[in-house]
Design a protein around this motif. Structure first.
Motif, PDB file in Angstrom:
ATOM      1  N   SER A 151       0.885  -1.132   0.078  1.00 35.65           N
ATOM      2  CA  SER A 151       0.049  -0.025  -0.042  1.00 35.65           C
ATOM      3  C   SER A 151       0.837   1.181  -0.090  1.00 35.65           C
ATOM      4  N   GLY A 152       0.336   2.363  -0.580  1.00 33.71           N
ATOM      5  CA  GLY A 152       0.913   3.703  -0.708  1.00 33.71           C
ATOM      6  C   GLY A 152       1.225   4.089   0.853  1.00 33.71           C
ATOM      7  N   THR A 153       0.567   3.823   1.716  1.00 29.25           N
ATOM      8  CA  THR A 153       0.525   4.367   2.982  1.00 29.25           C
ATOM      9  C   THR A 153       1.615   3.597   3.845  1.00 29.25           C
ATOM     10  N   ASP A 154       2.305   2.671   3.323  1.00 27.87           N
ATOM     11  CA  ASP A 154       3.504   2.119   3.761  1.00 27.87           C
ATOM     12  C   ASP A 154       4.870   2.836   3.536  1.00 27.87           C
ATOM     13  N   PHE A 155       4.629   3.949   2.770  1.00 23.84           N
ATOM     14  CA  PHE A 155       5.775   4.456   2.259  1.00 23.84           C
ATOM     15  C   PHE A 155       5.942   5.863   3.095  1.00 23.84           C
ATOM     16  N   ASN A 156       7.094   6.376   3.492  1.00 22.60           N
ATOM     17  CA  ASN A 156       7.109   7.545   3.890  1.00 22.60           C
ATOM     18  C   ASN A 156       7.147   8.904   2.947  1.00 22.60           C
ATOM     19  N   SER A 157       6.871   9.849   3.255  1.00 12.38           N
ATOM     20  CA  SER A 157       6.658  11.036   2.473  1.00 12.38           C
ATOM     21  C   SER A 157       7.647  11.384   1.261  1.00 12.38           C
ATOM     22  N   ASN A 158       8.908  10.950   1.727  1.00 13.81           N
ATOM     23  CA  ASN A 158      10.097  10.965   0.740  1.00 13.81           C
ATOM     24  C   ASN A 158      10.012   9.622  -0.212  1.00 13.81           C
ATOM     25  N   GLY A 159       9.354   8.870  -0.158  1.00 14.95           N
ATOM     26  CA  GLY A 159       9.082   7.653  -0.805  1.00 14.95           C
ATOM     27  C   GLY A 159       9.946   6.580  -0.422  1.00 14.95           C
ATOM     28  N   THR A 160      10.588   6.586   0.620  1.00 13.33           N
ATOM     29  CA  THR A 160      11.494   5.337   1.261  1.00 13.33           C
ATOM     30  C   THR A 160      10.193   4.730   2.178  1.00 13.33           C
ATOM     31  N   ALA A 161      10.707   3.539   2.175  1.00 18.09           N
ATOM     32  CA  ALA A 161       9.852   2.570   3.261  1.00 18.09           C
ATOM     33  C   ALA A 161      10.276   2.788   4.692  1.00 18.09           C
ATOM     34  N   PRO A 162       9.505   2.578   5.442  1.00 14.78           N
ATOM     35  CA  PRO A 162       9.728   2.816   6.937  1.00 14.78           C
ATOM     36  C   PRO A 162      10.582   1.962   7.685  1.00 14.78           C
ATOM     37  N   LEU A 163      11.680   2.315   8.409  1.00 15.91           N
ATOM     38  CA  LEU A 163      12.264   1.422   9.308  1.00 15.91           C
ATOM     39  C   LEU A 163      12.057   1.574  10.831  1.00 15.91           C
ATOM     40  N   HIS A 164      11.192   2.233  11.238  1.00 17.12           N
ATOM     41  CA  HIS A 164      10.938   2.571  12.646  1.00 17.12           C
ATOM     42  C   HIS A 164      10.558   1.252  13.569  1.00 17.12           C
ATOM     43  N   GLY A 165      10.329   0.269  12.460  1.00 13.53           N
ATOM     44  CA  GLY A 165       9.946  -1.077  13.278  1.00 13.53           C
ATOM     45  C   GLY A 165      11.085  -1.720  13.741  1.00 13.53           C
ATOM     46  N   LEU A 166      12.253  -1.353  13.515  1.00 14.04           N
ATOM     47  CA  LEU A 166      13.332  -2.032  13.917  1.00 14.04           C
ATOM     48  C   LEU A 166      13.764  -2.154  15.372  1.00 14.04           C
ATOM     49  N   SER A 167      13.213  -0.930  15.733  1.00 15.83           N
ATOM     50  CA  SER A 167      13.234  -0.398  17.356  1.00 15.83           C
ATOM     51  C   SER A 167      12.061  -1.343  17.999  1.00 15.83           C
ATOM     52  N   LYS A 168      11.215  -1.813  17.544  1.00 15.63           N
ATOM     53  CA  LYS A 168       9.958  -2.494  18.062  1.00 15.63           C
ATOM     54  C   LYS A 168      10.481  -3.977  18.307  1.00 15.63           C
ATOM     55  N   VAL A 169      11.290  -4.463  17.190  1.00 12.00           N
ATOM     56  CA  VAL A 169      11.605  -5.897  17.475  1.00 12.00           C
ATOM     57  C   VAL A 169      13.047  -6.177  17.932  1.00 12.00           C
ATOM     58  N   PHE A 170      14.011  -5.292  17.921  1.00 13.61           N
ATOM     59  CA  PHE A 170      15.454  -5.291  18.491  1.00 13.61           C
ATOM     60  C   PHE A 170      15.473  -4.449  19.598  1.00 13.61           C
ATOM     61  N   GLY A 171      14.914  -3.426  19.459  1.00 15.25           N
ATOM     62  CA  GLY A 171      14.973  -2.523  20.742  1.00 15.25           C
ATOM     63  C   GLY A 171      14.397  -3.082  22.141  1.00 15.25           C
ATOM     64  N   CYS A 172      13.227  -3.227  21.796  1.00 14.58           N
ATOM     65  CA  CYS A 172      12.369  -3.714  22.807  1.00 14.58           C
ATOM     66  C   CYS A 172      12.780  -4.912  23.604  1.00 14.58           C
ATOM     67  N   THR A 173      13.258  -5.637  22.856  1.00 15.91           N
ATOM     68  CA  THR A 173      13.998  -6.918  23.265  1.00 15.91           C
ATOM     69  C   THR A 173      14.978  -6.654  24.452  1.00 15.91           C
ATOM     70  N   GLY A 174      15.690  -5.650  23.769  1.00 14.04           N
ATOM     71  CA  GLY A 174      16.975  -5.198  24.963  1.00 14.04           C
ATOM     72  C   GLY A 174      16.624  -4.604  26.087  1.00 14.04           C
ATOM     73  N   ILE A 175      15.453  -3.631  25.887  1.00 18.44           N
ATOM     74  CA  ILE A 175      14.768  -2.954  27.098  1.00 18.44           C
ATOM     75  C   ILE A 175      14.236  -3.960  27.930  1.00 18.44           C
ATOM     76  N   ALA A 176      13.609  -5.067  27.365  1.00 12.88           N
ATOM     77  CA  ALA A 176      12.968  -5.856  28.290  1.00 12.88           C
ATOM     78  C   ALA A 176      14.075  -6.691  29.163  1.00 12.88           C
ATOM     79  N   LEU A 177      15.041  -7.137  28.325  1.00 13.92           N
ATOM     80  CA  LEU A 177      16.039  -7.809  29.030  1.00 13.92           C
ATOM     81  C   LEU A 177      16.935  -7.103  30.385  1.00 13.92           C
TER      82      LEU A 177
END
Length: 224
Positions: A6-32
């Motif tokens: 979907s077009g909503t999956d992209f940022n305004s500059n046309g690049t796809a988002p990477l902020h989910g990286l912190s959800k998968v890898f960052g939150c794991t480190g925080i929980a530990l």
């Protein structure tokens, strides 16, 4: 094999988002880090809270219980989280990691990236995982250091009579509301004291006092 995003999956500059990286890898480190710094007698309780919350963040990208715990207990930790998350995304992008990684494993990573594209971009995704795990370790050591250094009352480190829990958005809003209520209460007390003063002096006496004030005085006494 066609891949539709979907077009909503992209940022305004046309690049796809990477902020989910912190959800998968960052939150794991925080929980530990939270588990490692919890009191020994509360580690089981903390684990029972952190495991489902961390799995929710990893699988579907919902991070509310963990992130609002920072905002409730120590907003400084959330600021550190924001900086590390931005650094993780920027580092990944600089190494050529692109794709729709705005959520968790089962809604973005696997169905939209890894499963259909791993055959053609295996090197990119292996790089992504290695960078992510490196930041998991960075998150762990940074948060562990800050929690111990400043003695933050993260789950498992609260007072003996305190409840061991993760906080939600509702808890954070309620806390902010308490602060506003305290301000309103203080204002009401000041108005009450002013009313008592007026009642003690009497309106007629105050009126006479205001008439004795020179007209060029900057603060004449007036009835409101």
């Amino acid at each position: 094999m066609a891949l539709y995003i979907s077009g909503t999956d992209f940022n305004s500059n046309g690049t796809a988002p990477l902020h989910g990286l912190s959800k998968v890898f960052g939150c794991t480190g925080i929980a530990l880090a939270m588990y490692a710094t919890a009191r020994p007698e509360k580690k089981k309780i903390v684990a029972s809270l952190l495991i489902p919350a961390t799995l929710t963040a990893i699988l579907v990208g919902i991070t509310e219980p963990l992130e609002f715990t920072f905002l409730f207990i120590a907003p400084a930790l959330f600021a550190v989280h924001a900086v590390l998350a931005a650094t993780l995304a920027a580092t990944s992008y600089s190494f050529g990691v692109v794709g729709n990684f705005g959520g968790g494993l089962i809604d973005n990573y696997i169905p939209q990236n890894w499963l259909p594209l791993f055959k053609y971009h295996s090197g990119t995704y292996i790089t992504q995982i290695l960078i992510g795990l490196t930041f998991t370790a960075i998150y762990f050591f940074v948060f562990r250091f800050l929690i111990l250094k400043f003695n933050y009352a993260t789950p498992g480190r609260e007072e003996d009579d305190g409840e061991t829990k993760l906080f939600t958005k509702a808890d954070y809003k309620a806390k902010k509301g308490e602060g506003k209520n305290e301000d309103k209460k203080a204002e009401a007390e000041e108005d009450s004291q002013a009313a008592q003063l007026l009642a003690a002096l009497g309106e007629e006496r105050i009126s006479r006092m205001s008439q004795t004030v020179p007209p060029d005085c900057g603060y004449p006494l007036r009835m409101r």
